[in-house]
Design a protein around this motif. Structure first.
Motif, PDB file in Angstrom:
ATOM      1  N   UNK A  89      42.911  25.903  52.679  1.00  0.00           N
ATOM      2  CA  UNK A  89      42.625  27.383  52.796  1.00  0.00           C
ATOM      3  C   UNK A  89      40.941  27.370  53.263  1.00  0.00           C
ATOM      4  N   UNK A  90      40.193  26.413  53.133  1.00  0.00           N
ATOM      5  CA  UNK A  90      38.708  26.619  53.560  1.00  0.00           C
ATOM      6  C   UNK A  90      38.735  27.017  54.726  1.00  0.00           C
ATOM      7  N   UNK A  91      37.765  27.997  55.018  1.00  0.00           N
ATOM      8  CA  UNK A  91      37.668  28.354  56.651  1.00  0.00           C
ATOM      9  C   UNK A  91      36.866  29.770  56.386  1.00  0.00           C
ATOM     10  N   UNK A  92      36.497  30.255  57.740  1.00  0.00           N
ATOM     11  CA  UNK A  92      35.767  31.487  57.805  1.00  0.00           C
ATOM     12  C   UNK A  92      36.633  32.511  58.239  1.00  0.00           C
ATOM     13  N   UNK A  93      37.179  33.602  57.364  1.00  0.00           N
ATOM     14  CA  UNK A  93      38.004  34.538  57.764  1.00  0.00           C
ATOM     15  C   UNK A  93      37.466  35.733  58.157  1.00  0.00           C
ATOM     16  N   UNK A  94      38.103  36.173  59.333  1.00  0.00           N
ATOM     17  CA  UNK A  94      37.620  37.461  60.222  1.00  0.00           C
ATOM     18  C   UNK A  94      38.495  38.517  59.955  1.00  0.00           C
ATOM     19  N   UNK A  95      37.909  39.883  59.706  1.00  0.00           N
ATOM     20  CA  UNK A  95      38.703  40.919  59.765  1.00  0.00           C
ATOM     21  C   UNK A  95      38.960  41.280  61.051  1.00  0.00           C
ATOM     22  N   UNK A  96      40.283  41.796  61.463  1.00  0.00           N
ATOM     23  CA  UNK A  96      40.638  42.355  62.801  1.00  0.00           C
ATOM     24  C   UNK A  96      41.343  43.550  62.735  1.00  0.00           C
ATOM     25  N   UNK A  97      40.935  44.431  63.641  1.00  0.00           N
ATOM     26  CA  UNK A  97      41.627  45.845  63.633  1.00  0.00           C
ATOM     27  C   UNK A  97      41.955  46.320  64.931  1.00  0.00           C
ATOM     28  N   UNK A  98      43.033  47.076  64.976  1.00  0.00           N
ATOM     29  CA  UNK A  98      43.623  47.801  66.265  1.00  0.00           C
ATOM     30  C   UNK A  98      43.573  49.269  65.928  1.00  0.00           C
TER      31      UNK A  98
END
Length: 120
Positions: A89-98
């Motif tokens: 699960x290690x990673x950079x997580x990005x929030x996304x929005x519409x």
């Protein structure tokens, strides 16, 4: 016009839990959908979990049963509770929005990203 501010993340041992949050601000008439993505170097962003304004959720298979996405419409904020974390699960997580804007039109974009590191 719209800003996404993420918080949470960090480092945890395998089996642990972390929570992410992302607040949207700006000229927001309605949030159509928000979600969390991850992106490996050289790859396109991959949706991990998404949620619509009506509460419909969608998860990628490898997080089903472990991650929970939720949204507070009044606060324009989306959350991701991550349990039973694994090293993969290690990673950079990005929030996304519409987002539908007061001025008309739709804004789609990502936040700055937050690092999640799971050690074995």
């Amino acid at each position: 016009q719209v800003r996404l501010v993420e918080s949470g993340g960090g480092a945890v041992q395998a089996g642990g839990s972390l929570g992410l949050s992302c607040a949207a601000s700006g000229s927001i008439a309605n949030i159509n959908e928000m979600g969390w993505y991850r992106q490996a170097p050289g790859n396109a962003p991959e949706a991990v979990a998404t949620i619509t304004s009506s509460g419909k959720t969608n998860y990628v298979d490898f997080v089903k049963g472990r991650f929970t996405i939720s949204m507070d419409n009044a606060k324009n904020t989306v959350y991701l509770q991550m349990n039973s974390l694994k090293p993969e699960d290690t990673d950079v997580y990005y929030c996304n929005a519409d987002i539908s804007l007061w001025a008309g039109g739709t804004w789609r974009g990502f936040g700055q990203g937050t690092q999640v590191t799971v050690s074995s």
